[in-house]
Design an enzyme around this catalytic site. Structure first.
Site, PDB file in Angstrom:
ATOM      1  N   SER A 264       0.835  -1.202   0.000  1.00  0.00           N
ATOM      2  CA  SER A 264       0.000   0.000   0.000  1.00  0.00           C
ATOM      3  C   SER A 264       0.870   1.253   0.000  1.00  0.00           C
ATOM      4  O   SER A 264       2.080   1.186   0.183  1.00  0.00           O
ATOM      5  CB  SER A 264      -0.922   0.003   1.208  1.00  0.00           C
ATOM      6  OG  SER A 264      -0.204   0.464   2.326  1.00  0.00           O
ATOM      7  N   LYS A 265       0.202   2.369  -0.195  1.00  0.00           N
ATOM      8  CA  LYS A 265       0.922   3.640  -0.253  1.00  0.00           C
ATOM      9  C   LYS A 265       1.641   3.933   1.061  1.00  0.00           C
ATOM     10  O   LYS A 265       2.614   4.649   1.092  1.00  0.00           O
ATOM     11  CB  LYS A 265      -0.041   4.778  -0.589  1.00  0.00           C
ATOM     12  CG  LYS A 265      -0.608   4.633  -1.990  1.00  0.00           C
ATOM     13  CD  LYS A 265      -1.217   5.924  -2.508  1.00  0.00           C
ATOM     14  CE  LYS A 265      -1.608   5.728  -3.960  1.00  0.00           C
ATOM     15  NZ  LYS A 265      -2.041   6.924  -4.634  1.00  0.00           N
ATOM     16  N   ARG A 266       1.122   3.405   2.128  1.00  0.00           N
ATOM     17  CA  ARG A 266       1.725   3.693   3.432  1.00  0.00           C
ATOM     18  C   ARG A 266       2.902   2.782   3.771  1.00  0.00           C
ATOM     19  O   ARG A 266       3.668   3.059   4.669  1.00  0.00           O
ATOM     20  CB  ARG A 266       0.667   3.587   4.533  1.00  0.00           C
ATOM     21  CG  ARG A 266      -0.169   4.840   4.680  1.00  0.00           C
ATOM     22  CD  ARG A 266      -1.396   4.571   5.513  1.00  0.00           C
ATOM     23  NE  ARG A 266      -2.255   3.576   4.886  1.00  0.00           N
ATOM     24  CZ  ARG A 266      -3.097   3.851   3.892  1.00  0.00           C
ATOM     25  NH1 ARG A 266      -3.209   5.068   3.439  1.00  0.00           N
ATOM     26  NH2 ARG A 266      -3.834   2.893   3.352  1.00  0.00           N
TER      27      ARG A 266
END
Ligand code: GLU
Length: 509
Positions: A264-266
Protein backbone atom coordinates in the site's frame (compact mmCIF):
# COMPACT_ATOMS: atom_id res chain seq x y z
CA UNK A 1 -10.12 -9.43 -35.84
CA UNK A 2 -7.44 -7.38 -37.50
CA UNK A 3 -7.19 -4.16 -35.56
CA UNK A 4 -4.60 -1.57 -34.67
CA UNK A 5 -2.96 -2.14 -31.33
CA UNK A 6 -3.80 0.78 -29.06
CA UNK A 7 -3.11 0.68 -25.35
CA UNK A 8 -3.97 3.21 -22.71
CA UNK A 9 -2.80 3.94 -19.22
CA UNK A 10 -5.68 5.62 -17.44
CA UNK A 11 -4.69 6.84 -13.98
CA UNK A 12 -6.84 9.03 -11.77
CA UNK A 13 -4.99 12.07 -10.43
CA UNK A 14 -5.85 11.30 -6.82
CA UNK A 15 -2.27 11.47 -5.50
CA UNK A 16 1.21 10.34 -6.45
CA UNK A 17 1.43 7.36 -8.76
CA UNK A 18 2.18 4.20 -6.80
CA UNK A 19 4.88 1.85 -8.15
CA UNK A 20 2.10 -0.62 -8.97
CA UNK A 21 0.63 2.06 -11.22
CA UNK A 22 3.97 2.54 -12.93
CA UNK A 23 4.16 -1.21 -13.51
CA UNK A 24 0.71 -1.09 -15.16
CA UNK A 25 1.91 1.75 -17.39
CA UNK A 26 5.08 -0.17 -18.20
CA UNK A 27 3.25 -3.37 -19.19
CA UNK A 28 0.89 -1.36 -21.40
CA UNK A 29 3.88 0.37 -22.97
CA UNK A 30 5.86 -2.86 -23.52
CA UNK A 31 2.87 -4.53 -25.12
CA UNK A 32 2.16 -1.50 -27.32
CA UNK A 33 5.76 -1.24 -28.53
CA UNK A 34 6.13 -4.99 -29.03
CA UNK A 35 3.11 -4.93 -31.32
CA UNK A 36 3.95 -1.69 -33.11
CA UNK A 37 1.02 -0.06 -31.42
CA UNK A 38 0.33 3.22 -29.67
CA UNK A 39 0.58 4.07 -25.98
CA UNK A 40 -1.98 6.58 -24.77
CA UNK A 41 -2.14 8.45 -21.47
CA UNK A 42 -5.70 9.27 -20.45
CA UNK A 43 -6.33 11.20 -17.26
CA UNK A 44 -9.45 9.92 -15.50
CA UNK A 45 -10.44 12.84 -13.33
CA UNK A 46 -14.21 12.51 -13.15
CA UNK A 47 -14.25 12.10 -9.40
CA UNK A 48 -13.77 15.70 -8.42
CA UNK A 49 -13.89 14.97 -4.72
CA UNK A 50 -10.65 12.98 -5.00
CA UNK A 51 -8.75 15.36 -7.25
CA UNK A 52 -5.29 16.23 -5.94
CA UNK A 53 -3.35 19.26 -7.08
CA UNK A 54 -0.11 18.35 -8.85
CA UNK A 55 -0.95 14.67 -9.31
CA UNK A 56 -1.36 14.89 -13.09
CA UNK A 57 2.04 16.55 -13.53
CA UNK A 58 3.54 13.98 -11.20
CA UNK A 59 2.17 11.12 -13.32
CA UNK A 60 3.59 12.62 -16.50
CA UNK A 61 6.98 13.31 -14.94
CA UNK A 62 7.14 9.77 -13.55
CA UNK A 63 6.47 8.21 -16.94
CA UNK A 64 9.10 10.44 -18.52
CA UNK A 65 11.65 9.51 -15.88
CA UNK A 66 11.02 5.83 -16.57
CA UNK A 67 11.44 6.30 -20.32
CA UNK A 68 7.82 5.40 -21.06
CA UNK A 69 7.05 7.47 -24.14
CA UNK A 70 3.52 8.74 -24.59
CA UNK A 71 2.18 8.76 -28.16
CA UNK A 72 -1.16 10.43 -27.43
CA UNK A 73 -2.05 12.24 -24.25
CA UNK A 74 -2.91 15.46 -22.48
CA UNK A 75 0.37 17.13 -23.50
CA UNK A 76 0.90 15.39 -26.84
CA UNK A 77 -2.67 15.66 -28.12
CA UNK A 78 -3.75 13.16 -30.78
CA UNK A 79 -6.60 12.21 -33.09
CA UNK A 80 -8.93 10.98 -30.32
CA UNK A 81 -8.58 13.83 -27.84
CA UNK A 82 -9.15 15.48 -25.54
CA UNK A 83 -7.37 13.01 -23.27
CA UNK A 84 -8.50 14.39 -19.93
CA UNK A 85 -11.96 13.17 -18.97
CA UNK A 86 -13.08 16.43 -17.38
CA UNK A 87 -12.60 17.97 -20.84
CA UNK A 88 -14.93 15.35 -22.36
CA UNK A 89 -17.92 15.88 -20.05
CA UNK A 90 -20.46 16.45 -22.81
CA UNK A 91 -19.62 13.20 -24.56
CA UNK A 92 -20.61 11.01 -21.62
CA UNK A 93 -23.98 12.63 -21.12
CA UNK A 94 -24.96 11.70 -24.65
CA UNK A 95 -24.17 8.04 -24.04
CA UNK A 96 -25.97 7.99 -20.70
CA UNK A 97 -29.05 9.26 -22.54
CA UNK A 98 -28.63 6.62 -25.24
CA UNK A 99 -28.63 3.92 -22.59
CA UNK A 100 -31.83 5.33 -21.12
CA UNK A 101 -33.50 5.43 -24.53
CA UNK A 102 -32.58 1.81 -25.21
CA UNK A 103 -33.95 0.75 -21.81
CA UNK A 104 -30.53 -0.19 -20.39
CA UNK A 105 -30.43 2.59 -17.84
CA UNK A 106 -32.84 4.75 -15.85
CA UNK A 107 -33.01 7.91 -13.76
CA UNK A 108 -32.98 7.49 -9.99
CA UNK A 109 -34.03 10.17 -7.53
CA UNK A 110 -33.41 8.47 -4.21
CA UNK A 111 -31.84 10.56 -1.49
CA UNK A 112 -28.90 9.22 0.55
CA UNK A 113 -31.35 8.66 3.44
CA UNK A 114 -33.65 6.60 1.26
CA UNK A 115 -30.73 4.49 0.07
CA UNK A 116 -29.60 3.91 3.66
CA UNK A 117 -33.12 2.94 4.68
CA UNK A 118 -33.24 0.38 1.86
CA UNK A 119 -29.96 -1.21 3.00
CA UNK A 120 -31.08 -1.24 6.63
CA UNK A 121 -34.34 -2.93 5.74
CA UNK A 122 -32.53 -5.62 3.71
CA UNK A 123 -30.10 -6.18 6.56
CA UNK A 124 -32.97 -6.65 9.00
CA UNK A 125 -34.58 -9.09 6.62
CA UNK A 126 -31.24 -10.95 6.68
CA UNK A 127 -30.63 -10.55 2.96
CA UNK A 128 -27.01 -11.23 2.13
CA UNK A 129 -27.06 -8.81 -0.79
CA UNK A 130 -28.06 -5.28 0.13
CA UNK A 131 -27.97 -3.31 -3.03
CA UNK A 132 -29.85 -1.44 -5.69
CA UNK A 133 -30.63 -4.20 -8.18
CA UNK A 134 -33.32 -6.09 -10.06
CA UNK A 135 -34.92 -7.09 -6.76
CA UNK A 136 -34.99 -3.69 -5.09
CA UNK A 137 -35.24 -1.20 -7.93
CA UNK A 138 -39.00 -1.73 -8.13
CA UNK A 139 -39.40 -0.30 -4.64
CA UNK A 140 -37.23 2.78 -5.12
CA UNK A 141 -37.84 6.25 -6.54
CA UNK A 142 -36.76 6.05 -10.17
CA UNK A 143 -38.02 6.47 -13.70
CA UNK A 144 -39.04 2.80 -13.77
CA UNK A 145 -41.40 3.10 -10.81
CA UNK A 146 -42.68 6.67 -11.27
CA UNK A 147 -45.00 7.90 -13.98
CA UNK A 148 -43.38 9.67 -16.92
CA UNK A 149 -44.81 13.04 -15.88
CA UNK A 150 -43.58 12.64 -12.32
CA UNK A 151 -40.10 11.61 -13.48
CA UNK A 152 -39.91 14.53 -15.91
CA UNK A 153 -40.96 16.92 -13.16
CA UNK A 154 -38.33 15.57 -10.74
CA UNK A 155 -35.62 15.78 -13.41
CA UNK A 156 -36.13 19.52 -13.46
CA UNK A 157 -36.45 19.92 -9.70
CA UNK A 158 -34.12 17.64 -7.76
CA UNK A 159 -30.72 15.99 -8.13
CA UNK A 160 -30.73 12.66 -9.92
CA UNK A 161 -28.35 9.97 -11.11
CA UNK A 162 -28.44 7.55 -14.03
CA UNK A 163 -28.20 3.89 -13.08
CA UNK A 164 -27.44 0.89 -15.24
CA UNK A 165 -30.31 -1.57 -15.41
CA UNK A 166 -28.46 -4.79 -14.69
CA UNK A 167 -30.37 -7.70 -16.24
CA UNK A 168 -31.64 -10.37 -13.89
CA UNK A 169 -30.10 -13.83 -13.63
CA UNK A 170 -27.84 -13.81 -16.66
CA UNK A 171 -24.49 -15.56 -16.89
CA UNK A 172 -21.72 -13.15 -17.95
CA UNK A 173 -18.69 -14.93 -19.34
CA UNK A 174 -15.53 -12.98 -20.17
CA UNK A 175 -12.08 -14.06 -21.24
CA UNK A 176 -9.15 -12.46 -19.53
CA UNK A 177 -5.71 -13.01 -21.10
CA UNK A 178 -4.13 -13.61 -17.69
CA UNK A 179 -6.97 -14.92 -15.54
CA UNK A 180 -8.68 -17.12 -18.12
CA UNK A 181 -12.48 -17.36 -18.13
CA UNK A 182 -14.28 -15.14 -15.66
CA UNK A 183 -17.91 -16.11 -14.99
CA UNK A 184 -20.43 -14.14 -12.96
CA UNK A 185 -24.19 -14.26 -12.55
CA UNK A 186 -25.75 -10.81 -12.91
CA UNK A 187 -27.69 -11.38 -9.67
CA UNK A 188 -24.39 -10.71 -7.91
CA UNK A 189 -24.12 -7.30 -9.57
CA UNK A 190 -25.88 -4.06 -8.74
CA UNK A 191 -27.37 -1.22 -10.75
CA UNK A 192 -24.22 0.90 -10.75
CA UNK A 193 -24.46 4.65 -11.03
CA UNK A 194 -23.22 5.70 -14.47
CA UNK A 195 -23.85 9.41 -14.30
CA UNK A 196 -23.76 11.47 -11.13
CA UNK A 197 -25.85 14.35 -9.89
CA UNK A 198 -22.87 16.69 -10.37
CA UNK A 199 -23.12 16.25 -14.14
CA UNK A 200 -20.07 14.00 -14.29
CA UNK A 201 -19.98 10.37 -15.41
CA UNK A 202 -18.68 7.72 -13.04
CA UNK A 203 -15.49 5.84 -13.77
CA UNK A 204 -17.44 2.93 -15.34
CA UNK A 205 -19.30 4.91 -17.98
CA UNK A 206 -16.42 7.25 -18.83
CA UNK A 207 -13.97 4.39 -19.06
CA UNK A 208 -16.08 2.32 -21.45
CA UNK A 209 -17.06 5.27 -23.63
CA UNK A 210 -13.45 6.44 -23.90
CA UNK A 211 -11.98 3.02 -24.55
CA UNK A 212 -14.49 2.67 -27.36
CA UNK A 213 -14.04 6.14 -28.85
CA UNK A 214 -10.26 5.98 -28.52
CA UNK A 215 -10.29 2.60 -30.27
CA UNK A 216 -8.45 0.85 -27.46
CA UNK A 217 -7.58 -2.71 -28.45
CA UNK A 218 -6.30 -4.08 -25.12
CA UNK A 219 -7.02 -3.06 -21.56
CA UNK A 220 -4.17 -3.98 -19.23
CA UNK A 221 -4.82 -2.90 -15.66
CA UNK A 222 -4.51 -3.93 -12.04
CA UNK A 223 -6.36 -6.89 -10.59
CA UNK A 224 -8.42 -4.57 -8.40
CA UNK A 225 -10.48 -3.79 -11.51
CA UNK A 226 -11.39 -7.41 -12.21
CA UNK A 227 -14.68 -7.19 -10.25
CA UNK A 228 -15.74 -4.32 -12.56
CA UNK A 229 -15.14 -6.38 -15.68
CA UNK A 230 -18.60 -8.04 -15.90
CA UNK A 231 -20.29 -4.64 -15.63
CA UNK A 232 -17.99 -3.27 -18.30
CA UNK A 233 -18.83 -6.14 -20.61
CA UNK A 234 -22.56 -5.58 -19.99
CA UNK A 235 -22.06 -1.91 -20.84
CA UNK A 236 -20.30 -2.75 -24.11
CA UNK A 237 -23.25 -4.94 -24.99
CA UNK A 238 -25.83 -2.38 -24.01
CA UNK A 239 -24.12 0.25 -26.14
CA UNK A 240 -23.93 -2.13 -29.10
CA UNK A 241 -20.14 -2.30 -29.00
CA UNK A 242 -19.70 -5.93 -28.06
CA UNK A 243 -17.91 -6.85 -31.28
CA UNK A 244 -15.28 -4.17 -30.96
CA UNK A 245 -14.70 -4.31 -27.23
CA UNK A 246 -11.05 -4.51 -26.18
CA UNK A 247 -9.32 -7.61 -24.89
CA UNK A 248 -8.64 -7.60 -21.16
CA UNK A 249 -5.66 -8.52 -19.02
CA UNK A 250 -5.69 -7.99 -15.25
CA UNK A 251 -2.25 -7.85 -13.67
CA UNK A 252 -1.47 -9.58 -10.37
CA UNK A 253 -1.28 -7.47 -7.24
CA UNK A 254 1.99 -6.21 -5.83
CA UNK A 255 2.36 -7.69 -2.37
CA UNK A 256 4.25 -6.55 0.70
CA UNK A 257 7.72 -8.13 1.13
CA UNK A 258 6.18 -10.56 3.65
CA UNK A 259 3.74 -11.72 0.97
CA UNK A 260 0.89 -10.83 3.29
CA UNK A 261 -1.38 -8.23 1.78
CA UNK A 262 -1.24 -5.65 -0.93
CA UNK A 263 1.67 -3.21 -1.06
CA UNK A 264 0.00 0.00 0.00
CA UNK A 265 0.92 3.64 -0.25
CA UNK A 266 1.73 3.69 3.43
CA UNK A 267 4.08 0.69 3.39
CA UNK A 268 7.06 2.63 2.08
CA UNK A 269 7.49 4.74 5.15
CA UNK A 270 6.70 1.88 7.48
CA UNK A 271 8.99 -0.67 5.83
CA UNK A 272 11.80 1.64 4.76
CA UNK A 273 11.67 1.72 0.98
CA UNK A 274 10.02 4.00 -1.56
CA UNK A 275 6.64 3.05 -3.02
CA UNK A 276 6.60 6.03 -5.37
CA UNK A 277 8.78 6.61 -8.43
CA UNK A 278 9.53 10.22 -7.50
CA UNK A 279 9.52 12.09 -4.25
CA UNK A 280 6.10 13.54 -3.49
CA UNK A 281 5.11 16.39 -1.23
CA UNK A 282 1.49 16.27 -0.17
CA UNK A 283 0.03 19.66 -1.14
CA UNK A 284 -2.26 19.74 1.90
CA UNK A 285 -0.12 18.40 4.74
CA UNK A 286 3.36 19.12 3.36
CA UNK A 287 4.28 15.53 4.20
CA UNK A 288 7.11 14.21 2.01
CA UNK A 289 7.20 10.64 0.70
CA UNK A 290 10.43 9.31 -0.70
CA UNK A 291 10.90 8.34 -4.33
CA UNK A 292 13.09 5.86 -6.20
CA UNK A 293 14.67 8.69 -8.19
CA UNK A 294 15.71 10.62 -5.09
CA UNK A 295 16.84 7.40 -3.38
CA UNK A 296 19.44 7.04 -6.12
CA UNK A 297 17.87 4.42 -8.37
CA UNK A 298 18.64 4.57 -12.06
CA UNK A 299 15.41 4.64 -14.07
CA UNK A 300 16.55 1.63 -16.12
CA UNK A 301 17.04 -0.37 -12.92
CA UNK A 302 13.65 0.67 -11.58
CA UNK A 303 11.93 -0.34 -14.84
CA UNK A 304 13.77 -3.62 -15.04
CA UNK A 305 12.84 -4.44 -11.44
CA UNK A 306 9.19 -3.52 -12.05
CA UNK A 307 9.01 -5.58 -15.24
CA UNK A 308 9.97 -8.65 -13.23
CA UNK A 309 7.20 -8.16 -10.67
CA UNK A 310 4.66 -10.67 -11.89
CA UNK A 311 6.35 -11.48 -15.17
CA UNK A 312 9.55 -12.99 -16.47
CA UNK A 313 10.72 -14.01 -19.91
CA UNK A 314 11.08 -17.65 -18.90
CA UNK A 315 14.87 -17.56 -19.30
CA UNK A 316 17.69 -17.00 -16.82
CA UNK A 317 18.22 -13.50 -18.09
CA UNK A 318 17.30 -10.73 -15.68
CA UNK A 319 19.13 -7.59 -16.70
CA UNK A 320 17.22 -6.21 -19.64
CA UNK A 321 17.02 -2.79 -21.21
CA UNK A 322 13.70 -1.30 -22.26
CA UNK A 323 14.39 -2.40 -25.83
CA UNK A 324 15.12 -5.97 -24.75
CA UNK A 325 12.01 -6.02 -22.58
CA UNK A 326 9.94 -4.85 -25.53
CA UNK A 327 11.35 -7.66 -27.66
CA UNK A 328 10.53 -10.46 -25.27
CA UNK A 329 7.43 -9.15 -23.49
CA UNK A 330 4.54 -11.57 -23.57
CA UNK A 331 1.24 -11.09 -21.75
CA UNK A 332 0.75 -14.85 -21.66
CA UNK A 333 3.75 -15.10 -19.36
CA UNK A 334 2.30 -12.77 -16.74
CA UNK A 335 1.65 -14.69 -13.54
CA UNK A 336 -1.71 -15.05 -11.87
CA UNK A 337 -0.37 -15.00 -8.33
CA UNK A 338 0.50 -11.76 -6.55
CA UNK A 339 4.09 -10.54 -6.91
CA UNK A 340 6.05 -10.02 -3.72
CA UNK A 341 8.12 -6.86 -3.65
CA UNK A 342 11.70 -7.51 -2.55
CA UNK A 343 13.77 -4.49 -1.62
CA UNK A 344 17.06 -6.36 -1.72
CA UNK A 345 16.31 -7.44 -5.26
CA UNK A 346 15.54 -3.84 -6.18
CA UNK A 347 18.96 -2.83 -4.84
CA UNK A 348 20.57 -5.70 -6.71
CA UNK A 349 19.08 -4.42 -9.96
CA UNK A 350 20.51 -0.99 -9.25
CA UNK A 351 23.91 -2.49 -8.43
CA UNK A 352 23.92 -4.33 -11.76
CA UNK A 353 23.14 -1.15 -13.66
CA UNK A 354 25.69 0.78 -11.64
CA UNK A 355 28.57 -1.58 -12.40
CA UNK A 356 27.46 -1.62 -16.03
CA UNK A 357 28.00 2.12 -16.35
CA UNK A 358 31.31 3.52 -17.55
CA UNK A 359 33.76 4.76 -14.93
CA UNK A 360 33.62 8.16 -16.61
CA UNK A 361 29.86 8.39 -16.11
CA UNK A 362 30.09 7.24 -12.49
CA UNK A 363 32.99 9.60 -11.79
CA UNK A 364 30.90 12.40 -13.16
CA UNK A 365 28.03 11.56 -10.83
CA UNK A 366 30.37 11.18 -7.89
CA UNK A 367 32.07 14.49 -8.60
CA UNK A 368 28.70 16.18 -8.04
CA UNK A 369 28.42 14.60 -4.61
CA UNK A 370 32.00 15.53 -3.75
CA UNK A 371 31.47 19.12 -4.80
CA UNK A 372 28.39 19.26 -2.61
CA UNK A 373 30.72 18.31 0.26
CA UNK A 374 33.15 21.05 -0.78
CA UNK A 375 35.71 18.55 -1.95
CA UNK A 376 37.44 19.57 -5.18
CA UNK A 377 39.64 16.88 -6.69
CA UNK A 378 40.91 15.90 -10.12
CA UNK A 379 38.66 13.85 -12.36
CA UNK A 380 41.54 11.40 -12.84
CA UNK A 381 41.60 10.57 -9.11
CA UNK A 382 37.80 10.20 -8.92
CA UNK A 383 37.91 7.95 -11.95
CA UNK A 384 40.42 5.65 -10.26
CA UNK A 385 38.54 5.69 -6.96
CA UNK A 386 35.28 4.77 -8.68
CA UNK A 387 36.87 1.87 -10.53
CA UNK A 388 38.17 0.51 -7.21
CA UNK A 389 34.93 0.73 -5.24
CA UNK A 390 31.99 0.39 -7.62
CA UNK A 391 31.69 -3.36 -7.10
CA UNK A 392 30.90 -2.66 -3.44
CA UNK A 393 28.16 -0.10 -4.10
CA UNK A 394 24.47 -0.30 -4.96
CA UNK A 395 24.08 3.45 -5.37
CA UNK A 396 26.30 6.40 -6.20
CA UNK A 397 25.43 7.62 -2.72
CA UNK A 398 27.25 4.53 -1.31
CA UNK A 399 30.51 5.73 -2.85
CA UNK A 400 31.32 8.13 -0.06
CA UNK A 401 31.34 5.59 2.74
CA UNK A 402 33.46 3.32 0.57
CA UNK A 403 35.99 5.98 -0.33
CA UNK A 404 35.96 9.02 1.97
CA UNK A 405 39.52 8.17 3.09
CA UNK A 406 40.85 8.96 -0.39
CA UNK A 407 39.84 12.55 0.14
CA UNK A 408 40.59 13.11 3.81
CA UNK A 409 43.22 11.68 6.14
CA UNK A 410 41.88 9.84 9.19
CA UNK A 411 41.54 11.85 12.36
CA UNK A 412 40.14 8.96 14.34
CA UNK A 413 40.79 5.25 14.34
CA UNK A 414 38.03 2.69 14.76
CA UNK A 415 38.56 1.45 18.34
CA UNK A 416 37.32 -2.06 17.56
CA UNK A 417 39.90 -2.45 14.82
CA UNK A 418 42.59 -0.92 17.00
CA UNK A 419 41.83 -3.39 19.74
CA UNK A 420 41.98 -6.31 17.38
CA UNK A 421 44.84 -5.31 15.09
CA UNK A 422 47.20 -2.96 16.93
CA UNK A 423 49.68 -5.01 18.94
CA UNK A 424 52.63 -4.13 21.14
CA UNK A 425 55.05 -4.58 18.26
CA UNK A 426 52.93 -2.92 15.57
CA UNK A 427 54.71 0.47 15.60
CA UNK A 428 58.01 -1.27 15.16
CA UNK A 429 56.69 -3.39 12.27
CA UNK A 430 55.23 -0.34 10.55
CA UNK A 431 58.48 1.59 10.94
CA UNK A 432 60.25 -1.30 9.28
CA UNK A 433 57.80 -1.33 6.38
CA UNK A 434 57.89 2.42 6.12
CA UNK A 435 61.60 2.49 5.51
CA UNK A 436 61.15 -0.12 2.77
CA UNK A 437 58.46 1.95 1.14
CA UNK A 438 60.58 5.09 1.36
CA UNK A 439 63.12 3.43 -0.88
CA UNK A 440 60.58 2.81 -3.66
CA UNK A 441 61.03 4.84 -6.80
CA UNK A 442 57.74 3.92 -8.36
CA UNK A 443 54.70 3.50 -6.15
CA UNK A 444 52.38 1.19 -8.06
CA UNK A 445 50.46 -1.45 -6.10
CA UNK A 446 52.78 -4.15 -7.52
CA UNK A 447 55.83 -2.27 -6.29
CA UNK A 448 54.25 -1.90 -2.87
CA UNK A 449 53.30 -5.56 -2.76
CA UNK A 450 56.84 -6.61 -3.66
CA UNK A 451 58.23 -4.32 -0.98
CA UNK A 452 55.91 -5.92 1.59
CA UNK A 453 56.94 -9.45 0.51
CA UNK A 454 60.52 -8.40 0.70
CA UNK A 455 60.09 -6.93 4.11
CA UNK A 456 58.38 -10.09 5.41
CA UNK A 457 61.21 -12.37 4.36
CA UNK A 458 62.87 -14.00 7.33
CA UNK A 459 60.54 -12.27 9.82
CA UNK A 460 58.59 -14.14 12.41
CA UNK A 461 55.37 -12.20 11.73
CA UNK A 462 52.98 -12.67 8.81
CA UNK A 463 51.14 -10.67 6.21
CA UNK A 464 48.13 -9.94 8.42
CA UNK A 465 50.23 -8.30 11.10
CA UNK A 466 51.51 -5.84 8.52
CA UNK A 467 48.57 -5.21 6.24
CA UNK A 468 45.82 -4.81 8.83
CA UNK A 469 47.59 -2.10 10.84
CA UNK A 470 48.70 -0.49 7.58
CA UNK A 471 45.06 -0.27 6.48
CA UNK A 472 44.16 1.19 9.85
CA UNK A 473 46.70 4.00 9.45
CA UNK A 474 45.61 4.77 5.89
CA UNK A 475 41.84 4.47 6.30
CA UNK A 476 41.20 4.87 10.02
CA UNK A 477 39.02 1.75 9.88
CA UNK A 478 38.99 -1.82 8.65
CA UNK A 479 37.16 -1.11 5.40
CA UNK A 480 37.89 -0.39 1.74
CA UNK A 481 39.45 -2.05 -1.28
CA UNK A 482 42.92 -3.67 -1.31
CA UNK A 483 45.46 -1.87 0.91
CA UNK A 484 48.12 -1.70 -1.76
CA UNK A 485 45.60 -0.18 -4.17
CA UNK A 486 44.67 2.38 -1.54
CA UNK A 487 48.33 3.23 -0.97
CA UNK A 488 48.96 3.55 -4.69
CA UNK A 489 46.13 6.01 -5.11
CA UNK A 490 47.13 8.03 -2.05
CA UNK A 491 50.67 8.24 -3.42
CA UNK A 492 53.95 7.73 -1.65
CA UNK A 493 54.09 10.96 0.27
CA UNK A 494 50.56 10.75 1.68
CA UNK A 495 50.95 7.05 2.49
CA UNK A 496 54.10 7.63 4.51
CA UNK A 497 52.54 10.63 6.21
CA UNK A 498 49.50 8.64 7.27
CA UNK A 499 51.66 5.77 8.49
CA UNK A 500 53.61 8.14 10.69
CA UNK A 501 50.46 9.82 11.97
CA UNK A 502 48.99 6.40 12.78
CA UNK A 503 52.10 5.34 14.66
CA UNK A 504 52.04 8.60 16.60
CA UNK A 505 48.35 8.65 17.38
CA UNK A 506 47.06 5.13 17.74
CA UNK A 507 47.29 3.95 21.31
CA UNK A 508 46.49 0.38 22.14
CA UNK A 509 43.28 0.45 24.09
N1 GLU B 1 -8.86 5.31 -13.51
C1 GLU B 1 -8.65 3.94 -13.19
C2 GLU B 1 -7.47 3.89 -12.22
O1 GLU B 1 -7.24 4.84 -11.57
C3 GLU B 1 -8.38 3.16 -14.44
C4 GLU B 1 -8.63 1.70 -14.36
C5 GLU B 1 -8.61 1.13 -15.75
O2 GLU B 1 -7.50 1.02 -16.29
O3 GLU B 1 -9.66 0.83 -16.29
O4 GLU B 1 -6.75 2.93 -12.07
Amino acid sequence: MDRKVRLRFAPSPTGPLHMGGVRTALFNYLFARKNNGKFILRIEDTDQTRYVQGAEDYIIESLKWCGIEIDEGVEEGGPYGPYRQSDRKEIYKEFAEKLIESGNAYYAFDTPEELDAMRERLKEEKNSIQQYNAVTRGEMRNSLTLSEEEANRLLKEIPYVVRFKMPEDKEVIVEDIIRGTVKVNTNQLDDKVLFKSDGMPTYHLANIVDDHLMKISHVIRGEEWLPSLPLHVMLYRALGWDDTKPEFAHLPLLLKPSGKGKLSKRDGDALGFPVFPLEWTDPKTGEVSRGYREDGYFPEAFNNMLAFLGWNPGTEEEIMSMRELVNVFDLNKVHKAGAKFDQEKAKWFNHKYLIGKSNEKLANLYQKELKAKDIYVDDSLVLKVVSLIKERANFVSDFWEQSYFFFQAPTEYDPKVVKKRWKENTPEILYGLKSKLEELETFGHDDIEKAVQNFLEGKEFGMGQVMNPLRLTLVGAGIGPGVTEIAELLGKEETLKRMQAGIDNIQRQ
